[in-house]
Scaffold this motif. Structure first.
Motif, PDB file in Angstrom:
ATOM      1  N   ASP A 234      39.211  16.418  54.848  1.00 52.35           N
ATOM      2  CA  ASP A 234      39.538  15.315  53.762  1.00 52.35           C
ATOM      3  C   ASP A 234      40.592  14.348  54.679  1.00 52.35           C
ATOM      4  O   ASP A 234      40.233  12.667  54.002  1.00 52.35           O
TER       5      ASP A 234
ATOM      6  N   ARG B 103      39.557  28.975  44.295  1.00 53.80           N
ATOM      7  CA  ARG B 103      40.098  28.066  45.730  1.00 53.80           C
ATOM      8  C   ARG B 103      40.872  29.511  46.538  1.00 53.80           C
ATOM      9  O   ARG B 103      40.191  29.111  47.995  1.00 53.80           O
TER      10      ARG B 103
ATOM     11  N   HIS C 277      37.653  24.963  41.108  1.00 52.35           N
ATOM     12  CA  HIS C 277      36.841  24.188  42.779  1.00 52.35           C
ATOM     13  C   HIS C 277      35.321  24.994  42.843  1.00 52.35           C
ATOM     14  O   HIS C 277      35.161  26.394  42.709  1.00 52.35           O
ATOM     15  N   VAL C 278      34.235  23.813  42.406  1.00 54.69           N
ATOM     16  CA  VAL C 278      33.328  24.290  42.319  1.00 54.69           C
ATOM     17  C   VAL C 278      32.739  24.114  43.690  1.00 54.69           C
ATOM     18  O   VAL C 278      32.746  23.456  44.518  1.00 54.69           O
TER      19      VAL C 278
ATOM     20  N   GLN D  21      45.982  20.913  45.138  1.00 55.42           N
ATOM     21  CA  GLN D  21      44.694  21.546  44.288  1.00 55.42           C
ATOM     22  C   GLN D  21      43.819  22.408  44.050  1.00 55.42           C
ATOM     23  O   GLN D  21      43.085  22.936  43.214  1.00 55.42           O
TER      24      GLN D  21
ATOM     25  N   GLU E  58      49.024  25.396  61.130  1.00 55.27           N
ATOM     26  CA  GLU E  58      48.968  25.555  58.868  1.00 55.27           C
ATOM     27  C   GLU E  58      50.628  25.744  59.157  1.00 55.27           C
ATOM     28  O   GLU E  58      51.641  26.167  59.432  1.00 55.27           O
TER      29      GLU E  58
ATOM     30  N   MET F 184      34.213  20.670  49.911  1.00 55.77           N
ATOM     31  CA  MET F 184      33.788  21.609  50.503  1.00 55.77           C
ATOM     32  C   MET F 184      32.957  21.833  50.807  1.00 55.77           C
ATOM     33  O   MET F 184      32.562  22.029  52.029  1.00 55.77           O
TER      34      MET F 184
ATOM     35  N   ALA G 266      38.753  22.665  55.420  1.00 53.48           N
ATOM     36  CA  ALA G 266      38.117  22.181  56.357  1.00 53.48           C
ATOM     37  C   ALA G 266      38.245  21.938  58.036  1.00 53.48           C
ATOM     38  O   ALA G 266      37.966  22.820  58.921  1.00 53.48           O
TER      39      ALA G 266
ATOM     40  N   SER H  77      43.468  24.685  55.708  1.00 55.78           N
ATOM     41  CA  SER H  77      42.736  24.543  54.810  1.00 55.78           C
ATOM     42  C   SER H  77      40.974  24.341  55.181  1.00 55.78           C
ATOM     43  O   SER H  77      40.314  25.116  55.709  1.00 55.78           O
TER      44      SER H  77
ATOM     45  N   VAL I   5      53.145  20.229  62.646  1.00 54.76           N
ATOM     46  CA  VAL I   5      52.822  19.349  63.592  1.00 54.76           C
ATOM     47  C   VAL I   5      53.311  18.198  63.712  1.00 54.76           C
ATOM     48  O   VAL I   5      53.039  17.646  62.978  1.00 54.76           O
TER      49      VAL I   5
ATOM     50  N   ARG J  30      49.855  27.796  47.444  1.00 51.80           N
ATOM     51  CA  ARG J  30      50.680  27.239  48.547  1.00 51.80           C
ATOM     52  C   ARG J  30      51.175  25.873  48.271  1.00 51.80           C
ATOM     53  O   ARG J  30      49.512  25.457  47.744  1.00 51.80           O
TER      54      ARG J  30
HETATM   55  C1  FAD Z   1      41.368  18.338  41.994  1.00 53.97           C
HETATM   56  C2  FAD Z   1      40.635  18.804  43.081  1.00 53.97           C
HETATM   57  C3  FAD Z   1      39.421  19.241  42.773  1.00 53.97           C
HETATM   58  C4  FAD Z   1      38.873  19.430  43.108  1.00 53.97           C
HETATM   59  N1  FAD Z   1      37.303  20.032  43.244  1.00 53.97           N
HETATM   60  C5  FAD Z   1      36.528  20.854  44.320  1.00 53.97           C
HETATM   61  C6  FAD Z   1      35.380  21.049  43.967  1.00 53.97           C
HETATM   62  O1  FAD Z   1      35.057  21.241  42.520  1.00 53.97           O
HETATM   63  N2  FAD Z   1      34.573  21.378  44.776  1.00 53.97           N
HETATM   64  C7  FAD Z   1      35.041  21.202  45.923  1.00 53.97           C
HETATM   65  O2  FAD Z   1      33.812  21.367  47.181  1.00 53.97           O
HETATM   66  N3  FAD Z   1      36.135  20.530  46.471  1.00 53.97           N
HETATM   67  C8  FAD Z   1      36.910  20.320  45.051  1.00 53.97           C
HETATM   68  N4  FAD Z   1      38.179  19.113  46.106  1.00 53.97           N
HETATM   69  C9  FAD Z   1      37.746  18.940  47.457  1.00 53.97           C
HETATM   70  C10 FAD Z   1      38.702  20.079  48.492  1.00 53.97           C
HETATM   71  O3  FAD Z   1      39.722  20.126  47.614  1.00 53.97           O
HETATM   72  C11 FAD Z   1      38.955  19.727  49.904  1.00 53.97           C
HETATM   73  O4  FAD Z   1      37.836  18.608  50.220  1.00 53.97           O
HETATM   74  C12 FAD Z   1      38.662  20.663  50.664  1.00 53.97           C
HETATM   75  O5  FAD Z   1      39.656  20.994  50.256  1.00 53.97           O
HETATM   76  C13 FAD Z   1      38.653  19.701  52.637  1.00 53.97           C
HETATM   77  O6  FAD Z   1      40.477  19.296  52.323  1.00 53.97           O
HETATM   78  P1  FAD Z   1      40.629  19.702  53.695  1.00 53.97           P
HETATM   79  O7  FAD Z   1      41.114  20.761  54.512  1.00 53.97           O
HETATM   80  O8  FAD Z   1      39.906  18.608  54.840  1.00 53.97           O
HETATM   81  O9  FAD Z   1      42.004  19.431  53.356  1.00 53.97           O
HETATM   82  P2  FAD Z   1      43.293  20.470  52.284  1.00 53.97           P
HETATM   83  O10 FAD Z   1      42.581  20.707  51.483  1.00 53.97           O
HETATM   84  O11 FAD Z   1      43.905  19.694  51.828  1.00 53.97           O
HETATM   85  O12 FAD Z   1      43.928  20.830  53.523  1.00 53.97           O
HETATM   86  C14 FAD Z   1      44.944  20.260  54.908  1.00 53.97           C
HETATM   87  C15 FAD Z   1      45.775  21.066  55.458  1.00 53.97           C
HETATM   88  O13 FAD Z   1      46.603  20.698  56.356  1.00 53.97           O
HETATM   89  C16 FAD Z   1      48.306  21.110  56.576  1.00 53.97           C
HETATM   90  N5  FAD Z   1      48.623  20.617  57.067  1.00 53.97           N
HETATM   91  C17 FAD Z   1      48.748  19.193  56.557  1.00 53.97           C
HETATM   92  N6  FAD Z   1      49.793  18.906  57.745  1.00 53.97           N
HETATM   93  C18 FAD Z   1      50.044  19.291  58.508  1.00 53.97           C
HETATM   94  C19 FAD Z   1      50.727  19.575  59.974  1.00 53.97           C
HETATM   95  N7  FAD Z   1      51.331  18.277  60.109  1.00 53.97           N
HETATM   96  N8  FAD Z   1      50.834  20.646  60.241  1.00 53.97           N
HETATM   97  C20 FAD Z   1      50.027  21.162  60.012  1.00 53.97           C
HETATM   98  N9  FAD Z   1      49.231  21.611  58.723  1.00 53.97           N
HETATM   99  C21 FAD Z   1      49.183  20.575  58.509  1.00 53.97           C
HETATM  100  C22 FAD Z   1      48.531  20.968  54.687  1.00 53.97           C
HETATM  101  O14 FAD Z   1      49.487  22.025  54.971  1.00 53.97           O
HETATM  102  C23 FAD Z   1      46.753  21.770  54.065  1.00 53.97           C
HETATM  103  O15 FAD Z   1      46.508  23.232  53.705  1.00 53.97           O
HETATM  104  C24 FAD Z   1      39.176  18.566  45.106  1.00 53.97           C
HETATM  105  C25 FAD Z   1      40.000  18.366  45.602  1.00 53.97           C
HETATM  106  C26 FAD Z   1      40.608  18.320  44.437  1.00 53.97           C
HETATM  107  C27 FAD Z   1      42.432  16.840  44.720  1.00 53.97           C
END
Ligand code: FAD
Length: 476
Positions: free
Chosen positions: A327, A122, A64-65, A59, A43, A340, A24, A22, A147, A54
């Protein structure tokens, strides 16, 4: 793709693994490609089709701004990305000029600024970034692969890789070695459990929950709509209403409308309830626009919005070879739009740490201490606002916090008639400038002078209606 200054030591044959594709994980992958001979991005979801939503990112249907700072960092990491977003139909938004923003008591002034960005779904943003990365010959994407745990040295002082499971293959567990594993699995990260099984403490957590709930629906922008704005925000304001909403324009002439309620005042997910919630906001503008607009989606709900910081930086010891990012470390109430942008700052911090020293002993703790410095400001901004609500759990605002909140209340009221102040405030919200700029002497003086004046305590609906129908003035 721009290279962020390649580290010569990186020309080794070492491999890095990123878990989670995702935002990060993708941004971490981008910087790791400059430091490792091979990066394997793993992934769990099937991401072979680039632009589909997916289950791993529930979310993604919500607005998503991408804050201006995030837009700038992504452009630094992926030059030309903004143009690609434009080609894909994402509107360009000048946030202080093109947005109708309901302030504490009235619509904010609108003014030109260099706070601009692309508004898009997003799914589009993530899909374009993944496509860019896939052009890199030293990236391998394992899609549909989960994983299940970490591999470690016999002494448990080093993570040496991961155990993985191809979701289409029954019960087969494979091993993959790496010099560095990056956990980017989001708020449900199981890294604390994996570390516990190696004999390490789980990181202490701080959780501050405003119990905000979202409900979102996608609409076609009406063809005959004439408007001098691109989006709308009507925010919840403590002491006035727990309800807010945003109309967010995205590619394909569509809108995402996200309604939110603080303190468990959750927006309903049935059609009539959703519209009624929109009508109940401080101004019924969203309702007026939506009641005849064509919906394109079901109504999506999301309620896990608590701020949660896993303090890896406070641990006495961590094994080498593993870090977490995005996150998985710190998640914010999404209403402030910081996730983001902070993920991008985290990736840049990882890059900086790897440039300082290529994985010496103690690298994970050193990285997490630097990351914590980056996280402090967005955390204080999000939790400081959330702590205003008596329904928020986990926050303990002290006297100085209350003083800051009262000061900022004055600033937000003053900026309703002061575009220069509004611009400064917007720069802070967009993480372009630190919050300390709001305490510059000229602003403090304005706030002090305002103490002699009575601030408005209510706004008449007719006044809102008039401002709505004429649109706010754009000062350029
Ligand atoms: C309702 C909502 C609205 C939001 N609005 C905004 C916004 O307006 N602006 C903004 O900047 N941010 C926003 N965010 C936050 C933003 O979505 C996240 O901060 C950003 O996507 C970073 O997330 P991440 O990549 O750390 O984790 P995630 O997006 O949660 O992704 C985690 C990934 O890891 C994968 N995964 C998990 N476990 C495993 C495993 N064991 N093996 C392999 N893959 C795995 C998942 O499938 C997923 O693809 C919002 C969040 C929410 C909940």
């Amino acid at each position: 793709m721009m290279h962020l200054m390649t580290n010569p030591i990186a020309a080794s044959s070492r491999r890095a693994i990123v878990i989670g594709s995702s935002m990060a994980g993708l941004l971490a992958t981008r910087v790791l490609l400059d430091h490792f001979a091979e990066v394997v991005l793993i992934e769990r979801d099937d991401v072979s089709l680039p632009l589909q939503s997916r289950s791993g990112v529930p979310q993604s249907p919500h607005a998503h701004v991408l804050l201006t700072q995030g837009q700038r960092l992504l452009e630094q990491l992926f030059p030309g990305l903004a143009a690609e977003l434009t080609d894909a139909g994402a509107p360009t938004v000048e946030w202080t000029a093109d947005w109708l923003m309901m302030g504490r008591w009235k619509w904010m002034p609108r003014c030109a600024s260099d706070l601009s960005g692309r508004a898009c779904s997003r799914t589009l943003l993530e899909g374009l970034i993944r496509q860019r990365l896939l052009a890199s010959p030293n990236l391998k994407l394992f899609t549909g692969c989960q994983v299940e745990g970490l591999l470690s040295s016999p002494e448990s002082d080093q993570v040496t890789g991961v155990k993985l499971h191809w979701r289409k293959a029954a019960n087969s567990i494979e091993s993959l070695d790496a010099a560095l594993v990056v956990d980017a699995t989001g708020r449900n990260s199981t890294l604390p459990n994996w570390l516990a099984s190696m004999g390490y403490d789980a990181p202490p957590e701080t959780v501050i929950n405003a119990f905000l709930g979202y409900a979102s629906r996608w609409y076609q922008r009406p063809k005959n709509l004439e408007a001098d704005w691109q989006g709308i925000t009507i925010s919840a304001v403590e002491g006035i209403t727990s309800r807010g909403g945003v109309l967010y324009p995205i590619e394909g002439d569509r809108w995402i409308v996200t309604l939110g309620g603080v303190g468990r005042d959750y927006p309903p997910t049935d059609e009539a309830g959703f519209l009624e919630f929109a009508r109940s906001l401080r101004v019924p503008l969203l309702y007026d626009l939506l009641k005849d607009a064509q919906p394109l989606s079901p109504i999506y709900s999301y309620r896990r919005t608590e701020n949660c910081w896993r303090h890896y930086e406070r641990l006495q010891r961590l094994p080498d070879g593993i870090v977490a990012i995005g996150d998985a470390v710190c998640v914010f109430n999404p209403v402030y739009g910081q996730g983001m942008t902070t993920a991008a700052l985290g990736a840049i911090t990882l890059d900086r740490c790897l440039k300082q020293s290529q994985l010496p002993k103690g690298f994970p703790l050193r990285f997490h201490k630097q990351l914590a410095q980056i996280l402090k400001t967005p955390w204080l901004m999000a939790t400081g606002e959330d702590s205003r609500w008596s329904t928020t759990v986990g926050a303990k605002p002290g006297r100085s916090d209350r003083w800051v909140q009262k000061y900022l209340d004055r600033v937000t009221v003053l900026m309703q008639d002061n575009p220069v102040l509004l611009k400064t405030f917007a720069e802070v919200v967009h993480m372009v400038k630190p919050p300390t700029v709001l305490f510059a002497p000229n602003i403090v003086l304005q706030v002090l002078a305002s103490y002699g004046k009575r601030l408005p305590t209510e706004i008449k609906v007719t006044e809102i209606g008039r401002q709505t129908s004429t649109g706010a003035t754009v000062q350029r």
